[in-house]
Design an enzyme around this catalytic site. Structure first.
Site, short mmCIF file in Angstrom:
data_model
loop_
_atom_site.label_atom_id
_atom_site.label_comp_id
_atom_site.label_asym_id
_atom_site.label_seq_id
_atom_site.Cartn_x
_atom_site.Cartn_y
_atom_site.Cartn_z
CE LYS A 24 -1.74 3.07 1.87
NZ LYS A 24 -1.49 4.46 1.38
CD GLU A 64 -2.54 8.71 0.77
OE1 GLU A 64 -1.63 7.89 0.91
OE2 GLU A 64 -3.22 9.13 1.73
CB SER A 108 4.10 10.56 10.51
OG SER A 108 2.79 10.04 10.42
CB CYS A 143 13.24 9.13 7.85
SG CYS A 143 14.19 7.83 7.07
CD GLU A 182 9.59 13.69 10.96
OE1 GLU A 182 8.45 13.25 11.20
OE2 GLU A 182 10.45 13.04 10.34
#
Ligand code: NAD
Length: 503
Positions: free
Chosen positions: A176, A179, A229, A284, A386
């Site tokens: 997945k 998107e 996240s 990241c 972050e």
């Protein structure tokens, strides 16, 4: 419905067009143009993907290692030859410059390389005569259908952290992807097909929370590998654990670079630029805070500022490639920019303000220029949260110890780096710092494929890191077999097929 192209799922070796109507927009972030839509999975699409993966599993599990290995080698060959096509897809949907997109594919290929040697990792142990005449051996078997949920910032590399090993180990996969940049996943799926992977072994299910929850709640899906996240990673970890799945959920980060007074400051400034602004800070493992010991802080700040003035910002497909491209969406650009306001209101000094940027790009792209903040208070949300954009904060510290204490007091523990020429300080740093991946004069210490990737604290929920030996362990279950084969020669009566007598 809009007339824009619609990106379909990839299920059972082919494009799968949903009957649902929910879609999400996909942009070219460099121009701001809405280029396509991606289909968002319905319950029926989720079931179709799970059924395809479950149906393909027994045959794939039982396929010989030699045949599996040949398919993975072929996939590697095809990807190596055609990686420029994939790099263009990534740049058009993510915005990172082409060389950076190629770089992410290269790092993903490392895991494909690792997967090529998978039979070595699937070997079990064997002990003879654990007790007289009793042998013990272990074997590793695949889990079944495994789910991979990936973030927008590495649409090829992060899925490749997982699927080469999952497939090599005999599992079937449902990916997945994000998107926001979904096309890389379909391209990779078509490449697997070309490499000879049987239908249903690798499937792509596009979607949002509905698709993710469908995978989490399915009793057929045996494990979830998530990257994204921290709040979503925590949700994934808790929900997957409730349904008894194996789970590895990698979350956000706030990576610090500690610069000691004896460091080579030109080298440190070069590396800060690379690690802070490469891929517009949407990594990241990006450095987002520089902890500068006070005696060298002015010098280091000046050197970083000088280098920022030379950076070129623009469309990553420009003939003269810029150094950094746009952010993923307008909303994300605005969120990152809001941290500059927050830092300023909290008393930080803006050394370079990226809000004034004029990019080399047509249209209304989602650009924010490299930003340098100095004397950022450690109580400011610009320090504690972050940011995930091209904003580098300098925090001045009195000593090595103050730097380490700050790193260890944060909620994240993904990556960190120390810049020094003092081996003793570096050695202390690697043992004292509570972070999963450490660089010594290396700003982005992403481990090579045969080590594992993952942070500590809120940067990783679960017990297994991505790839390396831990990756193979995650995608396999072990059995221990204890066996006794009585030696007929040792039995004076030979083999006795009679009913056991109670004598
Ligand atoms: P995200 O958490 O918004 O999305 C990640 C995935 O979760 C996507 O596939 C998304 O569709 C899905 N998702 C989003 N909201 C959801 C919800 N409410 N319920 C279920 N699923 C949901 O992350 P992102 O913005 O795509 O990626 C950036 C983040 O990923 C940053 O925090 C970054 O630090 C992190 N990241 C971490 C690593 C690592 O190795 N630790 C690597 C890359 C990115």
């Amino acid at each position: 419905m809009s007339d824009l192209p619609l990106i379909p799922h990839w299920i059972n070796g082919t494009e799968h067009h949903t009957t649902g109507t929910n879609t999400a927009p996909v942009y070219n972030p460099a121009t701001g143009e809405h280029t396509r839509n991606v289909t968002l999975a319905t319950e029926s699409d989720i079931n179709t993907a799970i059924t395809a993966a479950a149906t393909a599993f027994p045959t794939w599990r039982d396929t010989s290692l030699a045949r599996r290995q040949a398919i993975i080698f072929r996939f590697r060959e095809l990807l190596t030859t055609r990686k420029n096509e994939l790099a263009h897809i990534i740049t058009h949907e993510h915005g990172k410059v082409l060389s950076d997109a190629a770089g992410e594919i290269g790092r993903g290929l490392e895991i494909v390389d690792l997967a090529c040697g998978f039979p070595h990792f699937l070997k079990g142990d064997h002990t003879i005569n654990a007790s007289t005449g009793i042998d013990v051996h272990s074997l590793k078997q695949p889990l079944g259908v495994v789910g991979i949920i990936s973030p927008f910032n590495f649409p090829a590399m992060v899925p490749m952290w997982f699927f080469p090993l999952a497939i090599a180990a005999g599992n079937t996969v449902i990916l997945k992807p994000s998107e926001k940049d979904p096309s890389a996943a379909n391209w990779l799926a078509a490449l697997w097909k070309e490499a000879g992977l049987p239908d249903g072994v690798f499937n792509v299910l596009h979607g949002d929370k509905t698709a993710v929850d469908g995978l989490l709640n399915s009793p057929v899906v045996q494990s979830i590998s998530f990257v994204g996240s921290t709040p979503i990673a925590k949700y994934i970890y808790e929900t997957a654990a409730k349904t008894g799945k194996r789970v590895q959920a990698l979350g956000g980060a706030k990576n610090h670079m500690l610069v000691l007074p004896d460091a080579d400051l030109d080298h440190a400034a070069d590396q800060a630029i690379n690690a802070g602004y490469g891929s517009a800070g949407e990594r990241c493992m990006a450095i987002s805070v520089i902890l500068a010991v006070e005696t060298i802080a002015d010098d280091l700040t000046a050197k970083i500022k000088d280098r920022i003035q030379q950076l070129r910002i623009g469309d990553g497909t420009n003939k003269h490639e810029p150094d950094l491209g746009p952010l993923i969406t307008a909303a994300h650009r605005d969120k990152v920019a809001s941290y500059i306001d927050i830092a300023e209101n909290d008393g930080a000094r803006i050394v370079v303000d990226g809000r004034d940027v004029t990019p080399d790009a047509g249209g209304e792209g989602f650009f924010l220029g490299p930003t340098l903040l100095d004397e950022v208070p450690t109580t400011s949300r610009a320090y504690t949260e972050e940011i995930f954009g091209p904003v580098l904060s300098i925090v001045r510290v009195k000593s090595y110890q103050e730097g380490v204490d700050l790193i260890n007091s944060g909620q994240f523990g993904n990556g960190t780096a120390i810049f020094t020429n003092d081996g003793r300080a570096a050695r202390r740093f690697e043992t004292e710092v509570e972070v999963g991946m450490i660089g010594i004069n290396v700003p982005i210490p992403v481990p090579v494929g045969y080590y594992s990737f993952g942070g500590w604290k809120n940067s990783l929920f679960g017990d297994a890191k991505a790839y390396g030996v831990q990756g193979f362990d995650f995608f396999t279950r072990q059995k221990a077999v204890t066996s006794r084969w009585p030696d007929p020669a040792a039995d004076p009566e030979g083999i006795n097929l009679g009913f056991p007598a109670n004598t």
